[in-house]
Write an enzyme that holds these catalytic residues in place. Structure first.
Site, PDB file in Angstrom:
ATOM      1  N   ASP A   1       0.949  -0.895   0.142  1.00 25.22           N
ATOM      2  CA  ASP A   1       0.144  -0.048   0.060  1.00 25.22           C
ATOM      3  C   ASP A   1       0.973   1.357   0.044  1.00 25.22           C
ATOM      4  OD1 ASP A   1      -2.839   0.989   2.160  1.00 25.22           O
ATOM      5  OD2 ASP A   1      -1.443   2.168   0.883  1.00 25.22           O
ATOM      6  N   ILE A   2       0.864   2.028  -0.994  1.00 24.97           N
ATOM      7  CA  ILE A   2       1.771   3.034  -1.249  1.00 24.97           C
ATOM      8  C   ILE A   2       1.445   4.200  -0.047  1.00 24.97           C
ATOM      9  CG2 ILE A   2       0.060   4.726  -2.506  1.00 24.97           C
ATOM     10  CD1 ILE A   2       2.974   5.267  -4.327  1.00 24.97           C
TER      11      ILE A   2
ATOM     12  N   ASN B   1      -5.717  13.085 -10.923  1.00 24.30           N
ATOM     13  CA  ASN B   1      -6.398  13.472 -12.211  1.00 24.30           C
ATOM     14  C   ASN B   1      -6.244  15.064 -12.185  1.00 24.30           C
ATOM     15  OD1 ASN B   1      -8.476  15.417 -10.833  1.00 24.30           O
ATOM     16  ND2 ASN B   1      -9.435  13.380  -9.960  1.00 24.30           N
TER      17      ASN B   1
ATOM     18  N   VAL C   1      -5.935   4.941  -5.909  1.00 23.41           N
ATOM     19  CA  VAL C   1      -4.801   5.384  -5.087  1.00 23.41           C
ATOM     20  C   VAL C   1      -4.925   6.728  -4.634  1.00 23.41           C
ATOM     21  CG1 VAL C   1      -3.395   6.003  -7.004  1.00 23.41           C
ATOM     22  CG2 VAL C   1      -2.321   5.000  -4.844  1.00 23.41           C
ATOM     23  N   ASP C   2      -5.597   7.818  -5.377  1.00 19.94           N
ATOM     24  CA  ASP C   2      -5.702   9.325  -5.139  1.00 19.94           C
ATOM     25  C   ASP C   2      -6.599   9.193  -3.893  1.00 19.94           C
ATOM     26  OD1 ASP C   2      -7.156  11.847  -7.074  1.00 19.94           O
ATOM     27  OD2 ASP C   2      -5.760  11.854  -5.458  1.00 19.94           O
TER      28      ASP C   2
ATOM     29  N   SER D   1      -2.135   4.841 -14.132  1.00 22.09           N
ATOM     30  CA  SER D   1      -3.125   4.949 -15.119  1.00 22.09           C
ATOM     31  C   SER D   1      -3.598   3.537 -15.549  1.00 22.09           C
ATOM     32  CB  SER D   1      -2.649   5.075 -16.716  1.00 22.09           C
ATOM     33  OG  SER D   1      -2.688   6.694 -16.458  1.00 22.09           O
ATOM     34  N   THR D   2      -3.129   2.388 -14.982  1.00 21.51           N
ATOM     35  CA  THR D   2      -3.615   0.999 -15.087  1.00 21.51           C
ATOM     36  C   THR D   2      -5.022   0.688 -14.212  1.00 21.51           C
ATOM     37  OG1 THR D   2      -2.163  -0.115 -13.380  1.00 21.51           O
ATOM     38  CG2 THR D   2      -1.483   0.429 -15.704  1.00 21.51           C
TER      39      THR D   2
ATOM     40  N   VAL E   1      -8.412   2.898 -13.036  1.00 20.73           N
ATOM     41  CA  VAL E   1      -9.664   3.714 -13.535  1.00 20.73           C
ATOM     42  C   VAL E   1      -9.141   4.064 -15.020  1.00 20.73           C
ATOM     43  CG1 VAL E   1     -11.063   5.922 -13.360  1.00 20.73           C
ATOM     44  CG2 VAL E   1     -10.741   4.423 -11.374  1.00 20.73           C
ATOM     45  N   TYR E   2      -8.213   4.577 -15.206  1.00 14.43           N
ATOM     46  CA  TYR E   2      -7.955   5.067 -16.555  1.00 14.43           C
ATOM     47  C   TYR E   2      -7.646   3.998 -17.553  1.00 14.43           C
ATOM     48  CZ  TYR E   2      -7.798   9.814 -15.115  1.00 14.43           C
ATOM     49  OH  TYR E   2      -8.272  11.174 -14.666  1.00 14.43           O
TER      50      TYR E   2
HETATM   51  N1  APR Z   1      -1.355   1.841  -2.852  1.00 15.91           N
HETATM   52  C1  APR Z   1      -0.914   1.260  -4.073  1.00 15.91           C
HETATM   53  N2  APR Z   1      -1.557   1.263  -5.374  1.00 15.91           N
HETATM   54  C2  APR Z   1      -2.765   1.607  -5.321  1.00 15.91           C
HETATM   55  C3  APR Z   1      -3.586   1.815  -3.965  1.00 15.91           C
HETATM   56  C4  APR Z   1      -2.717   1.922  -2.947  1.00 15.91           C
HETATM   57  N3  APR Z   1      -3.244   2.205  -1.843  1.00 15.91           N
HETATM   58  N4  APR Z   1      -4.857   1.924  -4.368  1.00 15.91           N
HETATM   59  C5  APR Z   1      -5.135   1.518  -5.873  1.00 15.91           C
HETATM   60  N5  APR Z   1      -3.766   1.412  -6.289  1.00 15.91           N
HETATM   61  C6  APR Z   1      -3.464   0.931  -7.490  1.00 15.91           C
HETATM   62  C7  APR Z   1      -4.586   0.374  -8.194  1.00 15.91           C
HETATM   63  O1  APR Z   1      -4.836  -1.154  -8.138  1.00 15.91           O
HETATM   64  C8  APR Z   1      -4.171   0.410  -9.743  1.00 15.91           C
HETATM   65  O2  APR Z   1      -3.257  -0.573  -9.951  1.00 15.91           O
HETATM   66  O3  APR Z   1      -3.119   2.133  -8.353  1.00 15.91           O
HETATM   67  C9  APR Z   1      -3.158   1.820  -9.844  1.00 15.91           C
HETATM   68  C10 APR Z   1      -3.802   2.838 -10.333  1.00 15.91           C
HETATM   69  O4  APR Z   1      -5.203   2.759 -10.356  1.00 15.91           O
HETATM   70  P1  APR Z   1      -6.104   4.271 -10.035  1.00 15.91           P
HETATM   71  O5  APR Z   1      -6.138   4.494  -8.548  1.00 15.91           O
HETATM   72  O6  APR Z   1      -7.469   3.684 -10.430  1.00 15.91           O
HETATM   73  O7  APR Z   1      -5.427   5.454 -10.882  1.00 15.91           O
HETATM   74  P2  APR Z   1      -5.358   5.682 -12.517  1.00 15.91           P
HETATM   75  O8  APR Z   1      -5.771   4.205 -13.296  1.00 15.91           O
HETATM   76  O9  APR Z   1      -4.225   6.506 -12.959  1.00 15.91           O
HETATM   77  O10 APR Z   1      -6.995   6.368 -12.817  1.00 15.91           O
HETATM   78  C11 APR Z   1      -6.787   7.636 -12.010  1.00 15.91           C
HETATM   79  O11 APR Z   1      -8.760   7.659 -10.820  1.00 15.91           O
HETATM   80  O12 APR Z   1      -8.634   7.759  -8.434  1.00 15.91           O
HETATM   81  C12 APR Z   1      -9.085   8.377  -9.532  1.00 15.91           C
HETATM   82  O13 APR Z   1      -8.740  10.748  -8.889  1.00 15.91           O
HETATM   83  C13 APR Z   1      -8.152   9.686  -9.817  1.00 15.91           C
HETATM   84  O14 APR Z   1      -9.487  10.408 -11.734  1.00 15.91           O
HETATM   85  C14 APR Z   1      -8.188   9.782 -11.284  1.00 15.91           C
HETATM   86  C15 APR Z   1      -8.045   8.435 -11.825  1.00 15.91           C
END
Ligand code: APR
Length: 183
Positions: free
Chosen positions: A9-10, A23, A32-33, A116-117, A119-120
């Site tokens: 967990d980051i 975003n 993760v945001d 990006s892998t 939601v994006y």
């Molecule tokens: N620690 C590490 N990695 C995490 C955590 C965490 N606590 N939570 C989620 N992840 C991973 C996800 O499983 C995925 O592998 O982070 C990676 C990126 O996924 P997203 O968080 O969905 O980010 P992204 O694909 O870049 O989409 C960004 O999603 O949350 C919104 O505000 C954000 O609009 C932006 C979009």
């Protein structure tokens, strides 16, 4: 000067900086945001409001607040649209921009999520290959400047970790195949 890949967990990483897959509004979200803002507390959003957003592929830095990391580097990754809209170049730019910003703030250690892998919807294997290639290239080009010493890719699930382990194995084997410099 190395890249390591872990499952975790980051928000728990005690590195100088952690990267947020944000975003362009920088005003929080899910994934993760959402996790980073939840742990950091309201001060993070307050500081982000003042940054007035961030372009895809660029990066901006804030303090870490209640997180163990001193800094959060926010970078909006590309939304996958099929691969014909420069998504690969934009994703590479995210990793490079974050490393440049970390170095500019004398960070010796930095942790990334898989940008990006989620939601994006950037395809995982391709995203992992771009991340690993960009990070290794950056480390090779900046090694002598005693900057970022340790990069950690923090994978949130086993499938993501396997993709990054595979990408690192392939990058290392490719490097190993390169013709040795002439004596
Ligand atoms: N620690 C590490 N990695 C995490 C955590 C965490 N606590 N939570 C989620 N992840 C991973 C996800 O499983 C995925 O592998 O982070 C990676 C990126 O996924 P997203 O968080 O969905 O980010 P992204 O694909 O870049 O989409 C960004 O999603 O949350 C919104 O505000 C954000 O609009 C932006 C979009």
């Amino acid at each position: 000067m190395s890249l390591k890949i872990i499952l975790g967990d980051i928000t728990e990483q005690k590195t100088d900086a952690i990267v947020n897959a944000a975003n362009t509004s920088l005003l929080g979200g899910g994934g993760v945001d959402g996790a980073i803002h939840r742990v950091a507390g309201p001060g993070l959003l307050e500081e982000c409001r003042g940054l007035r957003g961030c372009e895809t592929g660029q990066a901006k830095i804030t303090k870490g607040y209640r997180l163990p990391a001193a800094y959060v580097i926010h970078t909006p990754g590309p939304i996958w649209q099929g691969g014909g809209q420069g998504e690969a170049e934009l994703l590479a730019s995210c990793y490079k921009s974050c490393l440049d910003l970390a170095a500019a703030h004398q960070c010796k250690t930095i942790a990334f999520p898989s940008i990006s892998t989620g939601v994006y919807r950037f395809p995982l294997e391709q995203g992992a290959a771009i991340a690993v290639k960009t990070i290794l290239q950056w480390l090779a080009q900046n090694g002598d400047r005693q900057q970022v010493q340790q990069v950690t890719m923090v994978c949130f699930d086993e499938k993501t970790k396997q993709a990054y382990d595979q990408a690192l194995t392939e990058a290392n084997s490719f490097a190993g195949n390169k013709p040795k410099a002439e004596a």
